[in-house]
Each structure stands twice: as C-alpha cells, then as structure tokens.
Write an enzyme that holds these catalytic residues in place. Structure first.
Site, mmCIF file in Angstrom:
data_model
loop_
_atom_site.group_PDB
_atom_site.id
_atom_site.type_symbol
_atom_site.label_atom_id
_atom_site.label_comp_id
_atom_site.label_asym_id
_atom_site.label_seq_id
_atom_site.Cartn_x
_atom_site.Cartn_y
_atom_site.Cartn_z
ATOM 1 N N ALA A 1 -9.675 3.071 11.293
ATOM 2 C CA ALA A 1 -8.798 1.873 11.726
ATOM 3 C C ALA A 1 -8.682 0.712 10.675
ATOM 4 C CB ALA A 1 -8.766 1.540 13.076
ATOM 5 N N ASP A 2 -7.476 0.069 10.602
ATOM 6 C CA ASP A 2 -7.464 -1.322 9.939
ATOM 7 C C ASP A 2 -6.653 -2.010 10.580
ATOM 8 O OD1 ASP A 2 -8.574 -2.807 7.851
ATOM 9 O OD2 ASP A 2 -6.299 -2.689 6.824
ATOM 10 N N THR A 3 -6.854 -3.495 10.614
ATOM 11 C CA THR A 3 -6.001 -4.483 11.166
ATOM 12 C C THR A 3 -5.996 -5.633 10.095
ATOM 13 O OG1 THR A 3 -6.520 -3.743 13.467
ATOM 14 C CG2 THR A 3 -5.695 -6.068 13.215
#
Length: 185
Positions: free
Chosen positions: A69-71
């Site tokens: 995941a990346d935000t």
C-alpha cells in the site's frame, strides 16, 4: 498466508480491524515520482512495487499473498510525501492550511495467481492554521513520518473541517477497498 509489505504500525492496526491474520515484511523500494508521472500513477506504482518486493521474499510459500500500500497527500499536482524534518513539516502544513487537498491510497494484492489493485481517493479540507498552531503541532513530533506531515487519527484531527471519502484511507489503508480486494471482489 497473508503478508503486509509495510512496517507501518497504522497499517498493521487497520488490517487487524478486518480480522485478517497476517505477518509483516520489511521491503525497501524507491519512492521517487518519475518525470511526467501523475500523482495517481505514482501512488499505484509505489504500492505495486512494495507488494512485488514483498512477494519476492515469500514466493516459495504455498498460498502466499502480499498486500502493498501507499498513501500520499496531493495538493494540485504536487505530491507531499513524508517531511524531511520539522521545517519541512511546517512548510507543508502552511500550504495545506485553509485549503482542500486529496489523499490517494492504492493497495495491491500480489500472489502466484496474479495481481489486483484497489484505490481510494479522499478529499480533506483543513481549517486555517496560525503559525502558533503549526508550531505547536510540529513540536509534538506527530507530523514526522506521515504523508503531508499530519496524522488524521492524532492531534491533527482538530485541523480537519471536512472529509469526503475514507477515513482509514487517509490513515494509510482504505478498509472497505482492502476488504473487497482480499475477498476477490
């Protein structure tokens, strides 16, 4: 076995909320936006790079599945990553104060059978902030290690005038989208 390619305590806690038993993997991927790469494409690529790097570590295990995941916080076309230091955090918060920005979260699931992704885009509007507000928040240290120099689940919650989208996505792992991804929907 489900693996989370992240050392983020927030992502671990969020995945725990789904009741998904998992282990974490430490992966190190380059998080530099390519020339001409859109913010959306950048976030999706980094999340996929994390998931693929994690899967490379456990690919020999039967039924291994890896979430990456990346935000990122995005103002206009500018991606606000994690601040380098307190001065960088203060500069980010001054730019976000009194304005609306997007928070893009991408999640990839990689396993022997293929790769699938989910995406969440939230809109966050900050209240106007004084220099004293910013200095007091930065002094807590909460801003360090956080995209856009703030943690919505912490003291920065007081800055949020409006949120449209996924609270958990702003934290770092959109639970609705992640749950659907894990169930194959």
């Amino acid at each position: 076995m489900l693996y989370l390619a992240s050392q983020s305590p927030r992502r671990r806690d969020l995945l725990d909320q789904l009741g998904e038993p998992h282990r974490t993997l430490h992966v190190d991927v380059e998080e530099t936006r390519g020339t001409g790469e859109s913010p959306d494409d950048y976030v999706a690529r980094v999340a996929l790079d994390k998931a693929r790097a994690g899967f490379a570590l456990v690919a020999g295990e039967p039924d291994a599945r890896v979430l990456g995941a990346d935000t990122e916080v995005v103002l206009g076309d500018e991606v606000f990553g994690k601040p380098r230091d307190a001065a960088d955090a203060s500069a980010m918060l001054r730019r976000l104060a009194g304005r609306e920005h997007r928070v893009i979260s991408a999640v990839w699931l990689v396993h022997a059978g293929g790769e699938r992704r989910a995406r969440s885009v939230s809109t966050v509007r900050f209240a106007p902030l004084s220099d004293a507000d910013i200095a007091a928040y930065v002094a807590t240290g909460e801003c360090l290690g956080k995209a856009g120099a703030y943690a919505i689940q912490g003291r920065a919650a007081a800055f949020i005038e409006h949120l449209s989208g996924s609270y958990s996505g702003v934290m770092g792992l959109p639970l609705h989208e992640t749950s659907r991804l894990l169930r194959g929907q």
